[in-house]
Scaffold this active site. Structure first.
Site, short mmCIF file in Angstrom:
data_model
loop_
_atom_site.label_atom_id
_atom_site.label_comp_id
_atom_site.label_asym_id
_atom_site.label_seq_id
_atom_site.Cartn_x
_atom_site.Cartn_y
_atom_site.Cartn_z
N CYS A 239 45.80 28.37 44.43
CA CYS A 239 46.45 27.09 44.19
C CYS A 239 46.45 26.47 42.73
O CYS A 239 47.31 26.13 41.78
CB CYS A 239 46.04 26.08 44.98
SG CYS A 239 45.51 26.40 46.76
N ASP A 240 45.24 26.81 42.14
CA ASP A 240 45.13 26.29 40.75
C ASP A 240 44.93 27.12 39.50
O ASP A 240 45.03 26.69 38.44
CB ASP A 240 43.77 25.30 40.75
CG ASP A 240 43.87 24.22 41.83
OD1 ASP A 240 45.19 23.73 42.01
OD2 ASP A 240 42.79 23.77 42.57
N CYS B 212 40.25 26.60 44.95
CA CYS B 212 41.31 27.64 45.58
C CYS B 212 42.00 28.02 44.48
O CYS B 212 42.46 27.37 43.34
CB CYS B 212 42.49 26.80 46.32
SG CYS B 212 43.81 27.76 46.70
#
Ligand code: NAP
Length: 309
Positions: free
Chosen positions: A139-140, A136
């Site tokens: 997200c990261d 992701c």
């Protein structure tokens, strides 16, 4: 345990499921949407959506999904988040849906469970998940300012997310198993024009290196069989999706890749159970056609409950 009978339970809260909920609740069908995480599905984990109609300057994935959820709430959809359905039991006129915490009874069921990111399948990938291995970018990605990253894959997701990662990283190397990308031409052009992106063609990742965190990757050229290693801080894997259908594999007809087979009304092999969005067997998977599936599935449920389908 709740013994309320719902008209329809929708399993999965991505764009297909939320659209179905907007339609069924607006038709005053008693609707419950169960989602094993937070609603929003895959698009909530995508940065900017540029090809969803109606937003000429694009819209953030999270923002679009928040709007869909708010619209579903407005019409009266009941939500059960962190509810993972493990089994559907056909009880004749109704279905019993079993989760870890509860059981629900419904006259019709819509499955919109999408899929899970497909892993490369390396032991080192499993060991370093969350320690530099990610599925992701939204997200990261922000954790990797000035970092050197590898993206594995050559489809829309790999190229789009690779471009997104250059917002943070100083270098992104896309490792693809062929010498041509599968991604849409517009994404390819942008990636080729991006000075931070380079490519390792005809290559697969054979090892992710590092103990506590990712320190590098080993790749193999599939044409020469030559292996090489280089240092990176993170590895993002985008090599497609596996449908979330394990819980219905003994109940519904699936295709060879595990997607649910439906007709054009989203009806599955069991009367009263419908499937919509990425989980269903079809060629193209876009948010726009997930939304279309959701509308069709909801209207078909309405007709089914009225006895006219
Ligand atoms: P995808 O289109 O199935 O592409 C997967 C990529 O990973 C392909 O390039 C494939 O290589 C490669 N691959 C598959 N298995 C592999 C393995 N074991 N080892 C190494 N490489 C492997 O998946 P996706 O990119 O996640 O996209 C999924 C769906 O969502 C598609 O329908 C896509 O169009 C859609 N999507 C659309 C957008 C957008 O419209 N902007 C964005 C994201 C996703 P080959 O090319 O050699 O098969």
């Amino acid at each position: 345990m709740s013994e309320d009978i719902f008209d329809v339970v929708i399993i999965g809260g991505g764009p297909a499921g939320l659209t179905a909920g907007i339609y069924t609740a607006r038709e005053t069908l008693k609707t419950l949407l169960l989602e094993k995480e937070l609603t929003g599905g895959l698009p909530a984990k995508v940065d900017m959506l540029e090809n969803y109609p109606g937003f000429q300057d694009g819209i953030l994935g999270m923002e679009l999904m928040d709007k869909m959820r708010a619209q579903a709430e407005k019409f009266g959809v009941n939500f059960g988040e962190f509810e993972d359905v493990s089994k559907i039991v056909d009880e004749g006129k109704t279905f019993r849906l079993i989760t870890e915490n509860a059981e629900y009874i419904s006259r019709a069921v819509i499955i919109s469970t999408g899929g899970l990111p497909r892993p490369i399948g390396l032991e080192s990938e499993r060991a370093l998940l969350g320690k530099g291995v990610s599925y992701c970018a939204v997200c990261d990605g922000p954790l990797y300012k000035n970092a050197e990253l590898v993206v594995v894959g050559g489809g829309d997701a790999a190229v789009q997310e690779g471009i997104y990662l250059t917002k943070f990283a100083k270098k992104v190397t896309i490792v693809h198993r062929r010498d041509q990308l599968r991604a849409q031409p517009i994404l390819q052009q942008r990636a080729f024009a991006n000075e931070k992106i380079s490519f390792k063609w005809d290559s697969v990742a054979t090892e992710i290196l590092g103990n506590d965190h990712v320190e590098g990757v080993e790749i193999r050229n599939v044409k020469t069989n030559e292996k090489s290693r280089f240092a990176v801080d993170g590895v993002f894997v985008f090599i497609g999706w596996t449908p979330n259908t394990a819980f219905v594999k003994d109940l519904l007809k699936l295709d060879g890749s595990g997607h649910i087979i439906t007709d054009e009304n989203m009806e599955t092999s069991v009367k009263g159970i419908f499937a919509i969005g990425d989980v269903r067997s079809k060629k193209y998977r876009q948010i726009a056609n997930a939304v279309g599936d959701g509308a069709i599935g909801a209207l078909a449920v309405s007709d089914y409950l009225a006895g006219i389908l």
